[in-house]
Design a protein around this motif. Sequence first.
Motif, short mmCIF file in Angstrom:
data_model
loop_
_atom_site.label_atom_id
_atom_site.label_comp_id
_atom_site.label_asym_id
_atom_site.label_seq_id
_atom_site.Cartn_x
_atom_site.Cartn_y
_atom_site.Cartn_z
N THR A 65 -65.17 14.72 41.98
CA THR A 65 -64.09 15.69 41.79
C THR A 65 -63.60 15.67 40.35
N ALA A 66 -63.44 14.49 39.79
CA ALA A 66 -63.00 14.35 38.40
C ALA A 66 -64.06 14.89 37.44
N LEU B 255 -50.84 9.48 36.00
CA LEU B 255 -51.24 8.91 37.28
C LEU B 255 -52.42 9.70 37.83
N GLY B 256 -53.49 9.00 38.17
CA GLY B 256 -54.71 9.68 38.59
C GLY B 256 -55.37 10.33 37.39
N SER B 257 -55.57 9.56 36.33
CA SER B 257 -56.00 10.13 35.05
C SER B 257 -57.41 10.70 35.07
N GLY B 258 -58.29 10.16 35.93
CA GLY B 258 -59.65 10.70 36.00
C GLY B 258 -60.29 10.78 34.64
N TYR B 259 -60.88 11.97 34.33
CA TYR B 259 -61.49 12.19 33.02
C TYR B 259 -60.60 13.11 32.16
N ASP B 260 -59.31 13.05 32.41
CA ASP B 260 -58.34 13.79 31.62
C ASP B 260 -58.42 13.32 30.16
N THR B 261 -58.39 14.26 29.23
CA THR B 261 -58.47 13.90 27.81
C THR B 261 -57.17 14.17 27.06
N SER B 262 -56.11 14.55 27.76
CA SER B 262 -54.88 14.96 27.09
C SER B 262 -54.25 13.84 26.28
N GLY B 263 -54.42 12.58 26.71
CA GLY B 263 -53.83 11.47 25.98
C GLY B 263 -54.47 11.22 24.63
N TYR B 264 -55.72 11.72 24.44
CA TYR B 264 -56.44 11.52 23.19
C TYR B 264 -56.14 12.63 22.18
N LYS B 265 -55.41 13.64 22.63
CA LYS B 265 -55.17 14.81 21.79
C LYS B 265 -53.79 14.80 21.14
N ILE B 266 -52.98 13.78 21.46
CA ILE B 266 -51.60 13.79 21.00
C ILE B 266 -51.36 12.73 19.92
N SER B 267 -50.17 12.72 19.37
CA SER B 267 -49.80 11.80 18.31
C SER B 267 -49.99 10.35 18.73
N ASP B 268 -50.51 9.53 17.79
CA ASP B 268 -50.69 8.12 18.10
C ASP B 268 -49.35 7.37 18.11
N LYS B 269 -48.27 8.08 17.84
CA LYS B 269 -46.95 7.47 17.95
C LYS B 269 -46.46 7.42 19.40
N LYS C 59 -58.18 4.39 39.83
CA LYS C 59 -58.95 3.37 40.53
C LYS C 59 -59.76 2.55 39.52
N LYS C 60 -60.02 1.30 39.88
CA LYS C 60 -60.71 0.38 38.99
C LYS C 60 -62.05 0.93 38.51
N GLU C 61 -62.84 1.46 39.45
CA GLU C 61 -64.16 1.96 39.07
C GLU C 61 -64.07 3.19 38.17
N MET C 62 -63.04 4.00 38.37
CA MET C 62 -62.85 5.17 37.52
C MET C 62 -62.45 4.76 36.11
N ILE C 63 -61.52 3.82 36.01
CA ILE C 63 -61.07 3.35 34.69
C ILE C 63 -62.23 2.73 33.93
N GLU C 64 -63.00 1.89 34.60
CA GLU C 64 -64.13 1.23 33.93
C GLU C 64 -65.15 2.23 33.43
N ASP C 65 -65.43 3.25 34.24
CA ASP C 65 -66.39 4.27 33.84
C ASP C 65 -65.86 5.10 32.68
N LYS C 66 -64.59 5.44 32.73
CA LYS C 66 -64.02 6.26 31.66
C LYS C 66 -64.00 5.50 30.33
N VAL C 67 -63.67 4.23 30.38
CA VAL C 67 -63.65 3.42 29.16
C VAL C 67 -65.03 3.44 28.50
N ASN D 12 -53.51 2.84 27.01
CA ASN D 12 -53.49 1.66 27.85
C ASN D 12 -54.08 2.02 29.21
N TYR D 13 -55.19 1.39 29.58
CA TYR D 13 -55.86 1.69 30.85
C TYR D 13 -55.40 0.68 31.91
N ILE D 14 -54.96 1.20 33.05
CA ILE D 14 -54.44 0.34 34.11
C ILE D 14 -55.10 0.67 35.44
N SER D 15 -55.83 -0.28 35.98
CA SER D 15 -56.47 -0.09 37.29
C SER D 15 -55.43 -0.30 38.39
#
Length: 290
Positions: free
Chosen positions: A6-7, A101-115, A123-131, A145-148
């Motif tokens: 789905t993601a 919450l439920g970040s999946g393959y969302d990229t919005s966090g990479y598009k904003i200010s590093d401030k 889920k653990k397997e999703m976070i590990e795969d995305k990393v 910050n990735y949190i399983s």
Amino acid sequence: MKNNMTALVSCFARYYHTVNSNIKIYNDTLAHAILTKSEIENISKNMMEGIKFFNPNYDGDDSLKWVVNNILAPSVLARSIFNEKHLLNEIRLGLKQYLILGSGYDTSGYKISDKVSVYELDKKEMIEDKVKRVKNANINTENINYISCDFNSNWIENLLKSSFDKNKKTFCSLLGLSYYLDKEIFKQTISILSKNIPAGSVIVFDYPSNIETKKEIINQVLAKEAGEEMKSKYSYKDIEAIAQTSNILIYEHLNYQDINDTFFYDYNTLNPSNKILTPKGVAYCLLVKQ
């Protein structure tokens, strides 16, 4: 990777729209980097081969575009731009924390200010795969910050063990999450958030209403085949009750017509024969902590 399908499909919809559309409803230039070439090819092939399931009467010459515009993209694009619009506004007002919450393959966090410190929960397997994916794509993740976690049990404990500061104004995004949680669990999730963010913080989410059309049925079938069965639907009164219980105000609420008028008008004006229209059984909500 079935549990992440789905993601993946949501990411594919953002990628396809960004690359192929003359009007960008939501411009996700990083979605392509998250996906592999074989994933793009396989999803494209599966969607084209499934055109008779999606539209038995289809007789056009671009079945993939039809499936993306009519089935995959509408909800994904609109909720992404709804979220981004309010996120960027909060950043202008000095936001310091962004919680997904439920970040999946969302990229919005990479598009904003590093401030802004970003906290991605899944889920653990999703976070590990995305990393792995973002590392392979050389995407800057210094502020991520990735949190399983499991949204049915321990997510808040895991969040509070991180550098997350419950006293800092926070923007909380729960896109696509309400569909897959039991109603009581979703209600508890909003309540827990409210107790761990300060006044002025924002919660954004989409939810399935009690309206059911062919598009909703198709999306339910796709989710079930991907191993993520949709569990809940909500009335506006349900949302009011959730907000009241959690001491949160409903600041903005959009039904499907509002969504079409707000986010799809320009695209549909220039593409009258290939319109994108959000399903009738979808609504968006922005809550503000009192």
